[in-house]
Design a protein around this motif. Sequence first.
Motif, PDB file in Angstrom:
ATOM      1  N   LYS A 261      40.632 -18.087  92.622  1.00  0.00           N
ATOM      2  CA  LYS A 261      41.824 -18.349  91.808  1.00  0.00           C
ATOM      3  C   LYS A 261      41.499 -19.330  90.675  1.00  0.00           C
ATOM      4  O   LYS A 261      41.931 -19.140  89.540  1.00  0.00           O
ATOM      5  N   ARG A 262      40.741 -20.370  91.001  1.00  0.00           N
ATOM      6  CA  ARG A 262      40.396 -21.386  90.002  1.00  0.00           C
ATOM      7  C   ARG A 262      39.565 -20.806  88.868  1.00  0.00           C
ATOM      8  O   ARG A 262      39.794 -21.094  87.694  1.00  0.00           O
ATOM      9  N   LEU A 263      38.609 -19.940  89.209  1.00  0.00           N
ATOM     10  CA  LEU A 263      37.715 -19.365  88.207  1.00  0.00           C
ATOM     11  C   LEU A 263      38.257 -18.076  87.599  1.00  0.00           C
ATOM     12  O   LEU A 263      37.737 -17.609  86.583  1.00  0.00           O
ATOM     13  N   GLY A 264      39.250 -17.480  88.235  1.00  0.00           N
ATOM     14  CA  GLY A 264      39.792 -16.215  87.754  1.00  0.00           C
ATOM     15  C   GLY A 264      38.832 -15.052  87.946  1.00  0.00           C
ATOM     16  O   GLY A 264      38.728 -14.177  87.093  1.00  0.00           O
ATOM     17  N   VAL A 265      38.138 -15.057  89.087  1.00  0.00           N
ATOM     18  CA  VAL A 265      37.171 -14.004  89.399  1.00  0.00           C
ATOM     19  C   VAL A 265      37.504 -13.407  90.760  1.00  0.00           C
ATOM     20  O   VAL A 265      38.376 -13.900  91.477  1.00  0.00           O
ATOM     21  N   ARG A 266      36.776 -12.337  91.107  1.00  0.00           N
ATOM     22  CA  ARG A 266      36.958 -11.738  92.436  1.00  0.00           C
ATOM     23  C   ARG A 266      36.349 -12.648  93.499  1.00  0.00           C
ATOM     24  O   ARG A 266      35.476 -13.464  93.215  1.00  0.00           O
ATOM     25  N   ILE A 267      36.793 -12.451  94.723  1.00  0.00           N
ATOM     26  CA  ILE A 267      36.321 -13.276  95.830  1.00  0.00           C
ATOM     27  C   ILE A 267      34.814 -13.130  96.018  1.00  0.00           C
ATOM     28  O   ILE A 267      34.126 -14.113  96.286  1.00  0.00           O
TER      29      ILE A 267
END
Length: 128
Positions: free
Chosen positions: A33-39
């Motif tokens: 969520k913080r980086l705006g990427v997939r898990i």
Amino acid sequence: MSIADGDFNQMNALSDIHAAHHFASAIEDAEAKRLGVRISEARVSVARRLRTSPGTLENIRRLRAKIIPNWLMARIKAEFVSILQAEIARLEHEIAVCKQVGMHHSDDALCAAETQMAAAKEVLRTAR
């Protein structure tokens, strides 16, 4: 050593696996969520911070791990506590800003932030 002792040790190991699953999943979710990427992409940076492989974290997340070494469990807990402390600081800042702009204590945003902060503090208390 009785059978009951062996069962207790297995239950303790099983609870460690579920606790590690919960903590590691929360860490990966927060990082994504913080980086705006997939898990799966966030897992690489989390694994680097925990000094383990992304595959190990994936196995923990999918509950395929048989054991959680003590050193890894300690690092996972420490990282989880660090994330909770950062979330509490963010919420405290949000509450302070809401109060500075004159929001009433019954406003939805302020109530939500205070509730989230109380929940985060409770989780932090039980995680330690």
